[in-house]
Scaffold this active site. Structure first.
Site, mmCIF file in Angstrom:
data_model
loop_
_atom_site.group_PDB
_atom_site.id
_atom_site.type_symbol
_atom_site.label_atom_id
_atom_site.label_comp_id
_atom_site.label_asym_id
_atom_site.label_seq_id
_atom_site.Cartn_x
_atom_site.Cartn_y
_atom_site.Cartn_z
ATOM 1 N N HIS A 81 0.818 -1.230 0.000
ATOM 2 C CA HIS A 81 0.000 0.000 0.000
ATOM 3 C C HIS A 81 0.847 1.273 0.000
ATOM 4 O O HIS A 81 0.310 2.363 -0.211
ATOM 5 C CB HIS A 81 -0.937 0.029 1.219
ATOM 6 N N ASP A 96 -2.571 -10.509 -2.658
ATOM 7 C CA ASP A 96 -3.177 -10.094 -1.385
ATOM 8 C C ASP A 96 -4.653 -9.749 -1.635
ATOM 9 O O ASP A 96 -5.032 -9.310 -2.728
ATOM 10 C CB ASP A 96 -2.418 -8.867 -0.854
ATOM 11 N N HIS A 103 -6.283 -7.255 -0.591
ATOM 12 C CA HIS A 103 -6.450 -5.822 -0.823
ATOM 13 C C HIS A 103 -5.655 -5.384 -2.050
ATOM 14 O O HIS A 103 -4.538 -5.866 -2.268
ATOM 15 C CB HIS A 103 -5.958 -5.023 0.390
ATOM 16 N N ASP A 138 -4.693 -13.014 3.177
ATOM 17 C CA ASP A 138 -5.936 -12.519 3.771
ATOM 18 C C ASP A 138 -7.141 -12.830 2.885
ATOM 19 O O ASP A 138 -8.258 -12.399 3.174
ATOM 20 C CB ASP A 138 -5.844 -11.024 4.119
HETATM 21 C C1 OKP Z 1 -2.999 -4.361 4.533
HETATM 22 B B1 OKP Z 1 -2.639 -5.499 3.580
HETATM 23 C C2 OKP Z 1 -9.559 -2.556 9.521
HETATM 24 C C3 OKP Z 1 -9.861 -1.779 8.258
HETATM 25 C C4 OKP Z 1 -8.862 -2.031 7.177
HETATM 26 C C5 OKP Z 1 -6.579 -1.539 6.466
HETATM 27 C C6 OKP Z 1 -6.237 -2.881 5.955
HETATM 28 C C7 OKP Z 1 -4.819 -2.911 5.431
HETATM 29 C C8 OKP Z 1 -4.462 -4.230 4.826
HETATM 30 N N1 OKP Z 1 -9.186 -1.695 10.568
HETATM 31 N N2 OKP Z 1 -7.563 -1.529 7.510
HETATM 32 O O1 OKP Z 1 -3.116 -5.321 2.262
HETATM 33 O O2 OKP Z 1 -3.016 -6.803 4.032
HETATM 34 ZN ZN ZN Z 2 -4.250 -7.265 2.499
#
Ligand code: OKP
Ligand code: ZN
Length: 343
Positions: A160, A196, A198, A285
């Site tokens: 990110h 990933d 996200h 994830d």
């Molecule tokens: C990082 B990676 C929960 C809401 C989401 C951000 C997630 C970041 C993911 N507090 N917060 O891509 O696994």
């Molecule tokens: Zn993620």
């Protein structure tokens, strides 16, 4: 395959985050890396080696100097205000506000160099970030030296983080630094495959206008999922990078069937691009038990993902990203690597 790991990740600990209107312990915690490391050893994946130390020259090719200069100073500036605990931004220069005047105090700077409140600092954060960067580069140097595959057990993650900002638990973009390093070692074209859950907005932004590094993302549709503001299918790259970005957004609830179909599309695009090496941003994830995600992959699905990636026949660096179902993270992440090795 060879595994690169540093215990220095453990200093990035005790952080809190904002979640559904509450301050809670950060989901991105040291136990994640320790459980993956234990699983690597349990299955005999390969030797676990410490990183070499690299300077920040490659990081400077993918991140702004102002941002890289701020990261090591952030927590000391926080402490100079008499504070302890977690340093977290709360105000951001969204379009309509000025970006041309970097603030002079810590609260302004934290937001100036971030897109969300999710990349937080404690006393050991910079040392952990620096070690994670070295882990990724050591893995990349093994690949450049002729290894078929390596696993950079990075923590904190990186995908990110953009050229000038932190966010989403990420500070230095380890996968982007690794890809840039491989370019510098004479590999003309490099692909990044981000599996990933996200969208890897930072990696996409860094390489968006470049034709030499392809960025392919499989992720939850940003219409309904973090990071929300990038990762749509109509983002295809710009200028020399036109066509070198591919996004395959998937709905909540996606299971292995639809996931494998999208992965096959991603792998075909990578084969078409014709890279000399592959960097995989490895997040697990996508697992059905993940506490902050909504896909439905199961533990037995992960080796098949690794085997499919191996089918490209490319020198491959796996760089650890997300995965928050801590009890399953070892089996899931190492499952991908075992599947790769077995193929
Ligand atoms: C990082 B990676 C929960 C809401 C989401 C951000 C997630 C970041 C993911 N507090 N917060 O891509 O696994
Ligand atoms: Zn993620």
């Amino acid at each position: 395959m060879r595994i690169i790991y540093s215990p220095r990740h453990a200093g990035h600990a005790g952080n809190v985050e904002l979640n559904s209107g509450e301050i809670v312990p950060a989901f991105e915690l040291p136990r994640r890396a320790e459980i993956i490391r234990a699983r690597v050893i349990e299955v005999g994946l390969g030797p676990v080696e410490p990183p070499e130390t690299f300077d920040l020259a490659t990081a400077h090719r993918v991140h702004d100097a102002g941002y890289l200069g701020f990261l090591p100073r952030a927590y000391a500036m926080w402490q100079a205000e008499g504070r302890s605990g977690t340093a977290m931004p709360f105000v951001f220069p969204t379009p309509g506000l000025r970006r041309d005047r970097p603030p002079a105090d810590i609260d302004g700077l934290l937001g100036f160099y971030a897109f969300d409140a999710g990349a937080t600092f404690v006393a050991g954060t910079w040392d952990a970030v620096r070690a994670s960067h070295d882990v990724a580069l050591t893995g990349a140097s093994l690949i450049a030296g002729g290894e078929r595959a390596a696993f950079a057990l990075c923590r904190p993650p990186g995908h990110h983080a953009g050229g000038g900002f932190a966010g989403g638990y990420c500070f230095i973009n380890n996968a982007a630094v690794a890809a840039e390093y491989l370019r510098g070692r004479g590999i003309a074209r490099v692909s990044v495959l981000d599996v990933d859950y996200h969208h890897g907005n930072g990696t996409q932004e860094i390489f968006y206008a470049r034709g030499d590094v392809q960025v392919v993302n499989l992720h939850a549709d940003p219409l309904r999922e973090y990071p929300y503001f990038l990762g749509h299918a109509d983002e295809r790259g710009a200028g020399a990078g036109e066509g070198a970005t591919l996004n395959l957004p998937l709905p909540w609830g996606t299971g292995i069937g639809a996931y494998r179909a999208a992965l096959d599309t991603a792998l075909a695009a990578i084969a078409d691009f014709g890279p000399g090496a592959l960097v995989v941003s490895l997040g697990v994830d996508t697992y059905k038990g993940d506490p902050i995600s909504r896909f439905a992959l199961d533990t037995p699905d992960y080796p098949g993902i690794g085997a499919a990636i191996a089918g490209l026949g490319l020198p491959t660096l796996f760089v650890m990203e997300g995965g928050y179902a801590v009890e399953a993270i070892g089996e899931n992440a190492v499952g991908v690597l075992e599947g790769f090795e077995a193929a």
